[in-house]
Design a protein around this motif. Structure first.
Motif, short mmCIF file in Angstrom:
data_model
loop_
_atom_site.label_atom_id
_atom_site.label_comp_id
_atom_site.label_asym_id
_atom_site.label_seq_id
_atom_site.Cartn_x
_atom_site.Cartn_y
_atom_site.Cartn_z
N SER A 288 0.82 -1.22 0.00
CA SER A 288 0.00 0.00 0.00
C SER A 288 0.85 1.27 0.00
CB SER A 288 -0.92 0.03 1.23
OG SER A 288 -1.79 -1.07 1.21
N ILE A 289 2.13 1.14 0.31
CA ILE A 289 3.02 2.31 0.36
C ILE A 289 3.53 2.63 -1.04
CG2 ILE A 289 5.12 3.28 1.39
CD1 ILE A 289 3.27 2.60 3.59
N ASP A 290 3.42 3.89 -1.42
CA ASP A 290 3.91 4.32 -2.74
C ASP A 290 5.40 4.62 -2.72
OD1 ASP A 290 1.41 4.27 -4.15
OD2 ASP A 290 0.84 6.08 -3.05
N LEU A 291 5.88 5.24 -1.65
CA LEU A 291 7.27 5.69 -1.56
C LEU A 291 7.73 5.70 -0.10
CD1 LEU A 291 6.83 8.74 -3.91
CD2 LEU A 291 8.42 6.87 -4.39
N TYR A 292 9.05 5.70 0.05
CA TYR A 292 9.65 5.84 1.37
C TYR A 292 10.58 7.05 1.38
CZ TYR A 292 7.94 1.13 2.40
OH TYR A 292 7.14 0.05 2.61
N ALA A 293 10.78 7.60 2.59
CA ALA A 293 11.68 8.74 2.75
C ALA A 293 12.18 8.77 4.19
CB ALA A 293 10.95 10.04 2.41
N PRO A 294 13.26 9.48 4.46
CA PRO A 294 13.81 9.53 5.83
C PRO A 294 12.77 9.99 6.85
CG PRO A 294 15.39 10.42 4.25
CD PRO A 294 14.12 10.20 3.50
N GLY A 295 12.67 9.23 7.95
CA GLY A 295 11.70 9.58 8.98
C GLY A 295 12.14 9.25 10.39
N ASP A 296 13.40 8.84 10.55
CA ASP A 296 13.91 8.41 11.85
C ASP A 296 14.89 9.45 12.41
OD1 ASP A 296 14.36 6.63 14.02
OD2 ASP A 296 16.20 5.92 13.05
N MET A 315 7.37 12.76 9.34
CA MET A 315 8.65 13.37 8.94
C MET A 315 9.05 12.92 7.54
SD MET A 315 8.28 13.05 12.33
CE MET A 315 7.40 14.60 12.59
N ALA A 316 8.75 11.67 7.22
CA ALA A 316 9.04 11.15 5.88
C ALA A 316 8.22 11.89 4.82
CB ALA A 316 8.74 9.66 5.83
N THR A 317 6.96 12.13 5.14
CA THR A 317 6.05 12.80 4.20
C THR A 317 6.56 14.18 3.81
OG1 THR A 317 4.16 11.57 5.06
CG2 THR A 317 3.68 13.63 3.95
N SER A 318 7.10 14.92 4.78
CA SER A 318 7.59 16.26 4.47
C SER A 318 8.78 16.24 3.51
CB SER A 318 7.93 17.02 5.75
OG SER A 318 8.73 16.25 6.62
N HIS A 319 9.60 15.19 3.57
CA HIS A 319 10.70 15.06 2.61
C HIS A 319 10.14 14.89 1.19
CE1 HIS A 319 13.12 14.16 6.24
NE2 HIS A 319 14.18 14.47 5.51
N VAL A 320 9.09 14.08 1.05
CA VAL A 320 8.49 13.84 -0.27
C VAL A 320 7.87 15.12 -0.81
CG1 VAL A 320 6.73 12.55 -1.54
CG2 VAL A 320 8.13 11.39 0.18
N SER A 321 7.16 15.86 0.02
CA SER A 321 6.57 17.12 -0.41
C SER A 321 7.64 18.09 -0.92
CB SER A 321 5.77 17.77 0.72
OG SER A 321 4.62 17.00 1.04
N GLY A 322 8.78 18.11 -0.23
CA GLY A 322 9.87 18.97 -0.65
C GLY A 322 10.43 18.58 -2.01
N VAL A 323 10.61 17.29 -2.26
CA VAL A 323 11.12 16.84 -3.55
C VAL A 323 10.12 17.15 -4.67
CG1 VAL A 323 11.79 14.81 -4.92
CG2 VAL A 323 12.65 15.07 -2.60
N ILE A 324 8.84 17.01 -4.39
CA ILE A 324 7.83 17.35 -5.41
C ILE A 324 7.91 18.84 -5.75
CG2 ILE A 324 5.35 17.47 -5.91
CD1 ILE A 324 5.02 14.97 -4.13
N ALA A 325 8.20 19.68 -4.76
CA ALA A 325 8.38 21.12 -5.02
C ALA A 325 9.55 21.35 -5.97
CB ALA A 325 8.60 21.86 -3.70
N LEU A 326 10.63 20.60 -5.79
CA LEU A 326 11.78 20.72 -6.70
C LEU A 326 11.38 20.31 -8.12
CD1 LEU A 326 14.63 19.15 -4.49
CD2 LEU A 326 14.05 21.56 -4.73
N MET A 327 10.60 19.24 -8.21
CA MET A 327 10.14 18.75 -9.52
C MET A 327 9.27 19.78 -10.23
SD MET A 327 9.04 14.88 -8.31
CE MET A 327 8.43 14.33 -9.92
N LYS A 340 3.84 10.87 -9.07
CA LYS A 340 3.96 9.61 -8.34
C LYS A 340 4.77 8.60 -9.13
CE LYS A 340 0.29 7.81 -6.16
NZ LYS A 340 -0.91 6.97 -5.82
N SER A 341 4.46 8.46 -10.41
CA SER A 341 5.14 7.48 -11.26
C SER A 341 6.64 7.78 -11.38
CB SER A 341 4.50 7.48 -12.65
OG SER A 341 5.20 6.63 -13.52
#
Length: 375
Positions: A288-296, A315-327, A340-341
């Motif tokens: 069910s997980i689409d992606l992983y990111a640092p959260g520890d 905390m992992a989610t905020s890393h993904v949001s940041g990368v999407i902003a770069l994209m 997502k793809s």
């Protein structure tokens, strides 16, 4: 039909109307009734899903009317708080390391900054608000909303929203920390109180605000076990408007189940990794997980100019949001499905996930995904 919330037997509910016309007719009639005599009930229109939230007396839940499509309880939802075993007290902004937290470095954001830092990308952070006075967030905060008290700024009285915002867009390399997309703009949407609790209707109103104010990304670092049709309808609307919705999967270490709204197909669901590029023990995981990111043990901004080290899929989610902003700063027209793809195709394998069938994506990699966009 509608009753004041003061009654002990009353509960908050969301009433969905069959269509926009039925919703509009109800609001017009309600306004006229209000002019004629005082109506005790307080209703909150929710335009994005053609619904209202209000308090219903016990037994009214079976309410039937040709204009009403569906009624559901307006249940409480919580931010995905830090896994207690991994939570630490405030940490100094500088120890032996630099301004760049390990998670930001692990997903290779600093290398991506040669090409973009997420300039002009608008991110709605639906959370506990933000600390307007934090030096690391200066210049990164734009207009938001306080859904608990619309007369007030969405100031953070919990800390969670400030921590999320710092990982996304902190920008203080001289004396603080730097986030994944340090030129992105945070729009704080305060839906959660000081305890980190909100109602589904508050979240839906937050999504509505993000849609109307043309956010590029919505960060949702919270979760619930029960499926909510109201929340799903709002997420679908945001998705149709081209907004990338990112949500945390939950912190129970489950193998086959994740929380809502991360479980909705229109959402990018995120699990957490450690600095050793393994799935964090507390993170929900599986197909069910689409992606992983640092959260520890993620260090980020906190209240009163401080910093806090927290762990969680939030905390992992905020890393993904940041990368999407770069994209999106490089290619603004990318759809949520394309985002997502691309993130999944360019993610790095995680130990223990390789042999599992149905695995969608590994740990995000900012450099790889930007190269994919440019190719």
């Amino acid at each position: 039909m509608l009753h004041d919330a003061a009654g002990a037997s009353s509960k908050r509910h969301i009433i969905h109307f069959r269509n926009k016309a039925a919703y509009s007719r109800f609001l017009t009639a309600f306004e006229k009734a209000n002019e004629l005599f005082p109506v005790k009930s307080v209703i909150q229109p929710i335009k994005i899903i053609h619904a209202i939230s209000c308090s219903l007396k016990a037994g009214s839940f079976s309410l039937r009317h040709p204009s009403i499509r569906h009624i559901e309880e307006d249940i409480a939802i919580r931010v995905h708080s830090s896994h207690a075993r991994y939570m630490q007290s405030s940490v100094a902004p500088r120890q032996s390391d630099s301004a760049i937290p390990w998670g930001v470095r692990q997903i290779r954001s600093p290398e991506a900054w040669k090409e973009t830092r997420g300039s002009r990308i608008r991110i709605g952070v639906i959370d506990t608000g933000i600390d307007y006075s934090h030096p690391d967030l200066r210049g990164r905060i734009s207009r938001g909303i306080n859904l608990l008290n619309r007369a007030l700024l969405p100031a953070d009285d919990n800390g969670h929203g400030t921590h999320i915002s710092g990982t996304i867009a902190a920008s203080n390399p001289e004396s603080g920390i730097v986030g994944v997309a340090p030129y992105a703009i945070i729009h704080p949407v305060k839906a959660f109180d000081h305890n980190g609790t909100a109602y589904v209707s508050d979240i839906v109103l937050g999504i509505d605000w993000c849609v109307r104010n043309r956010m590029h990304i919505i960060n949702m670092s919270f979760g619930m076990k029960n499926r909510s049709k109201s929340l799903q309808d709002a997420v679908r609307s945001a998705n149709r408007m081209g907004i990338a919705v990112v949500a945390s999967s939950g912190n129970e270490g489950k193998v086959s189940s994740i929380d809502y709204p991360a479980r909705f197909s229109q959402v990018i669901s995120v699990g957490a990794t450690t600095s050793h590029k393994k799935i964090a023990p507390f993170s929900n995981r599986g197909r069910s997980i689409d992606l992983y990111a640092p959260g520890d043990k993620i260090k980020s901004t906190w209240l009163n100019h401080k910093y806090m080290e927290l762990s969680g899929t939030s905390m992992a989610t905020s890393h993904v949001s940041g990368v999407i902003a770069l994209m999106l700063a490089i290619k603004p027209g990318l759809s949520p499905a394309e985002i997502k793809s691309m993130l999944q195709k360019t993610s790095n394998p995680i130990a223990g996930l390789k042999s599992r069938s149905g695995v969608k994506g590994g740990e995000i990699d900012a450099v790889r995904v930007l190269k994919h966009i440019d190719s």
